[in-house]
Design an enzyme around this catalytic site. Sequence first.
Site, PDB file in Angstrom:
ATOM      1  CD  GLU A  96      22.882  12.735 -64.382  1.00  0.00           C
ATOM      2  OE1 GLU A  96      22.722  13.700 -63.923  1.00  0.00           O
ATOM      3  OE2 GLU A  96      24.122  12.282 -64.685  1.00  0.00           O
ATOM      4  CG  HIS A 145      23.905  17.779 -60.972  1.00  0.00           C
ATOM      5  ND1 HIS A 145      22.470  17.289 -61.030  1.00  0.00           N
ATOM      6  CD2 HIS A 145      24.518  17.216 -61.956  1.00  0.00           C
ATOM      7  CE1 HIS A 145      22.478  16.093 -61.940  1.00  0.00           C
ATOM      8  NE2 HIS A 145      23.873  16.097 -62.407  1.00  0.00           N
ATOM      9  CD  GLU A 146      28.318  17.922 -62.649  1.00  0.00           C
ATOM     10  OE1 GLU A 146      29.100  16.871 -62.435  1.00  0.00           O
ATOM     11  OE2 GLU A 146      27.604  17.979 -63.474  1.00  0.00           O
ATOM     12  CG  HIS A 151      26.841  13.464 -60.306  1.00  0.00           C
ATOM     13  ND1 HIS A 151      25.857  12.190 -60.389  1.00  0.00           N
ATOM     14  CD2 HIS A 151      26.407  14.333 -61.310  1.00  0.00           C
ATOM     15  CE1 HIS A 151      25.261  12.392 -61.359  1.00  0.00           C
ATOM     16  NE2 HIS A 151      25.391  13.653 -61.821  1.00  0.00           N
TER      17      HIS A 151
HETATM   18 ZN   LIG Z   1      24.892  14.704 -63.465  1.00  0.00          ZN
END
Ligand SMILES: [Zn+2]
Length: 265
Positions: free
Chosen positions: A194, A130-131, A134
């Site tokens: 997100e 997830h990071e 981003h």
């Molecule tokens: Zn996030």
Amino acid sequence: MKTFRARLFLILAALVLPLLLAYCATTPYTGRTQIMMVSQSEELALGEQAAREILKEEKLSQDPAINAQVRRIGERIAAVSSRPDFKWEFFVIDKDVANAFVLPGGKVFVYTGILKYATDDAELATVMGHEVAHALLRHGAERMSMAMAAQGVGTIGAIAIGGAAGSGAGQVFAQSYGLAANVGVILPFSRRQEEEADHVGLRLMAEAGYDPAKALEFWQNMADDEDAAKRPPTFLSTHPATQDRIENIRALVPWARGFYRPRTS
Ligand SMILES: [Zn+2]
């Protein structure tokens, strides 16, 4: 209030539309058009500078096993990503906060407090994927660009944060990342960002050899911890483990499994 802010944003967006058209980028993986007024090199430099600030403020974990785990998973995911050339670094901050964040260009910070929700590497790969997503999707630079557009700042100019937080670019950066208020605390990404990071993160973890279905277990572990929900700021406050989110992820798992590649090491 929300409607007012949304309307204000639309008016500002309309005023700077010609400018915005000249400053667009396309996200990797998802092909979305995003506002991008920050060059990749500016973004990398800002990320590096912010990382140094954070490293001055925060106490890093000295636990070799935890550091090795976070680095191992992060490096595997970064290696299969669209930007293995970023200067990826993975840090563990020794603080009982269920949080993680990434700076532009690939400096990932994981707090020890989030580790209890990840019972194995694959579950922790949910956070790392997830990071990393981003950063690949340039969400930080996108947020900065939105703030610059809203404030009519055309270029990021001199790179200045911390001491020069009052100057244009530095101020935008500080606001985008909340650095002025508290080094290391990042304003939440938009809900859309997100969702995009969840989506791309699942694919990345699968490509790195982690079963994307394990993401459901990680999020469920967080959702089940009522205690964590009461303790902001946490990964939960910016990353709510809502049933909606879990259902969205569940729907994406079969797709993500199509990218699964068993690990060779
Ligand atoms: Zn996030």
